[in-house]
Design an enzyme around this catalytic site. Structure first.
Site, mmCIF file in Angstrom:
data_model
loop_
_atom_site.group_PDB
_atom_site.id
_atom_site.type_symbol
_atom_site.label_atom_id
_atom_site.label_comp_id
_atom_site.label_asym_id
_atom_site.label_seq_id
_atom_site.Cartn_x
_atom_site.Cartn_y
_atom_site.Cartn_z
ATOM 1 N N ASP A 1 47.077 51.515 45.864
ATOM 2 C CA ASP A 1 46.529 50.188 45.587
ATOM 3 C C ASP A 1 47.680 49.195 45.384
ATOM 4 O O ASP A 1 48.489 49.367 44.478
ATOM 5 C CB ASP A 1 45.687 50.303 44.306
ATOM 6 C CG ASP A 1 45.018 48.995 43.925
ATOM 7 O OD1 ASP A 1 45.358 47.947 44.509
ATOM 8 O OD2 ASP A 1 44.155 49.040 43.033
ATOM 9 N N CYS B 1 37.590 50.455 50.154
ATOM 10 C CA CYS B 1 38.570 50.543 49.062
ATOM 11 C C CYS B 1 37.873 50.066 47.784
ATOM 12 O O CYS B 1 36.641 50.099 47.707
ATOM 13 C CB CYS B 1 39.842 49.763 49.389
ATOM 14 S SG CYS B 1 39.608 48.003 49.668
ATOM 15 N N ARG C 1 43.282 46.788 50.954
ATOM 16 C CA ARG C 1 43.483 47.922 51.855
ATOM 17 C C ARG C 1 42.444 48.036 52.963
ATOM 18 O O ARG C 1 42.810 48.210 54.138
ATOM 19 C CB ARG C 1 43.542 49.223 51.034
ATOM 20 C CG ARG C 1 44.758 49.294 50.140
ATOM 21 C CD ARG C 1 44.622 50.360 49.081
ATOM 22 N NE ARG C 1 43.565 50.036 48.121
ATOM 23 C CZ ARG C 1 43.157 50.844 47.162
ATOM 24 N NH1 ARG C 1 43.703 52.040 47.052
ATOM 25 N NH2 ARG C 1 42.210 50.461 46.326
HETATM 26 P P1 4NP Z 1 41.827 46.838 47.208
HETATM 27 O O1 4NP Z 1 42.808 46.279 46.050
HETATM 28 O O2 4NP Z 1 40.960 47.882 46.557
HETATM 29 O O3 4NP Z 1 42.789 47.426 48.191
HETATM 30 O O4 4NP Z 1 41.063 45.651 47.728
HETATM 31 C C1 4NP Z 1 42.338 45.778 44.830
HETATM 32 C C2 4NP Z 1 41.834 44.500 44.766
HETATM 33 C C3 4NP Z 1 41.417 43.987 43.536
HETATM 34 C C4 4NP Z 1 41.503 44.768 42.401
HETATM 35 C C5 4NP Z 1 42.008 46.064 42.479
HETATM 36 C C6 4NP Z 1 42.420 46.568 43.703
HETATM 37 N N1 4NP Z 1 41.088 44.242 41.145
HETATM 38 O O5 4NP Z 1 41.259 44.934 40.116
HETATM 39 O O6 4NP Z 1 40.584 43.113 41.093
#
Ligand code: 4NP
Length: 158
Positions: free
Chosen positions: A126, A7, A13
């Protein structure tokens, strides 16, 4: 077979998908056949465990999320047999590292394994900047898609 979930931040995710698949691998006694890991197309959260909210929503359903965030690398393209992107942006960023176009056939979208009520999803949304519902939605999709992955690659009678 080595499976990698990818992800953006590798704290929501893909750690959820990793934890759920690990749990099912244990239940189905598939540890000899399937290895799992996760990574993020951004290394912004490198070294961090899964987001506390993601962990809470997973724990409520009986899963633990052992992942520690790391960035996706070119080497992962060689090392893993199946690389599963949680959304389309992740998918594109993974393939940007595949300069010679050698690995495209092992990169898939997570939602291509979803079925039933989740067939219409093309991405795992997300959840990072949203509320509890987003994390529940991730868990619903992940539980569903992991069964699809096992149907395809968990070669034991089920
Ligand atoms: P992930 O979610 O891609 O599912 O781990 C996110 C975690 C952090 C961020 C964005 C999405 N961020 O912008 O820090």
């Amino acid at each position: 077979m080595k499976i990698l979930f990818v992800c953006l931040g590798n704290i929501c995710r893909s750690p959820a998908a990793d934890g759920v698949l690990l749990h099912r691998i244990k239940e189905l006694d598939l540890a000899e056949q399937i290895q799992v890991d996760s990574a993020g197309t951004s290394a912004y959260h490198e070294g961090e465990g899964a987001d506390r909210r993601m962990q809470e929503h997973a724990n409520k359903r009986g899963y633990t999320l052992p992942s520690i965030s790391r960035g996706f690398t070119k080497r992962d393209l060689e090392e893993f047999d199946l690389i599963i992107a949680m959304d389309k942006s992740n998918y594109r960023n993974i393939l940007k590292l595949d300069i010679e176009g050698k690995y495209k056939n092992k990169v898939k979208l997570f939602c291509s394994f979803c079925s039933g009520p989740y067939t219409s999803y093309e991405e795992v949304p997300d959840p990072y900047f949203g509320g509890a519902r987003g994390f529940e939605e991730v868990m619903d999709l992940v539980e569903n898609g992991v069964e699809g992955i096992l149907n395809q690659y968990g070669n034991k009678e089920r």
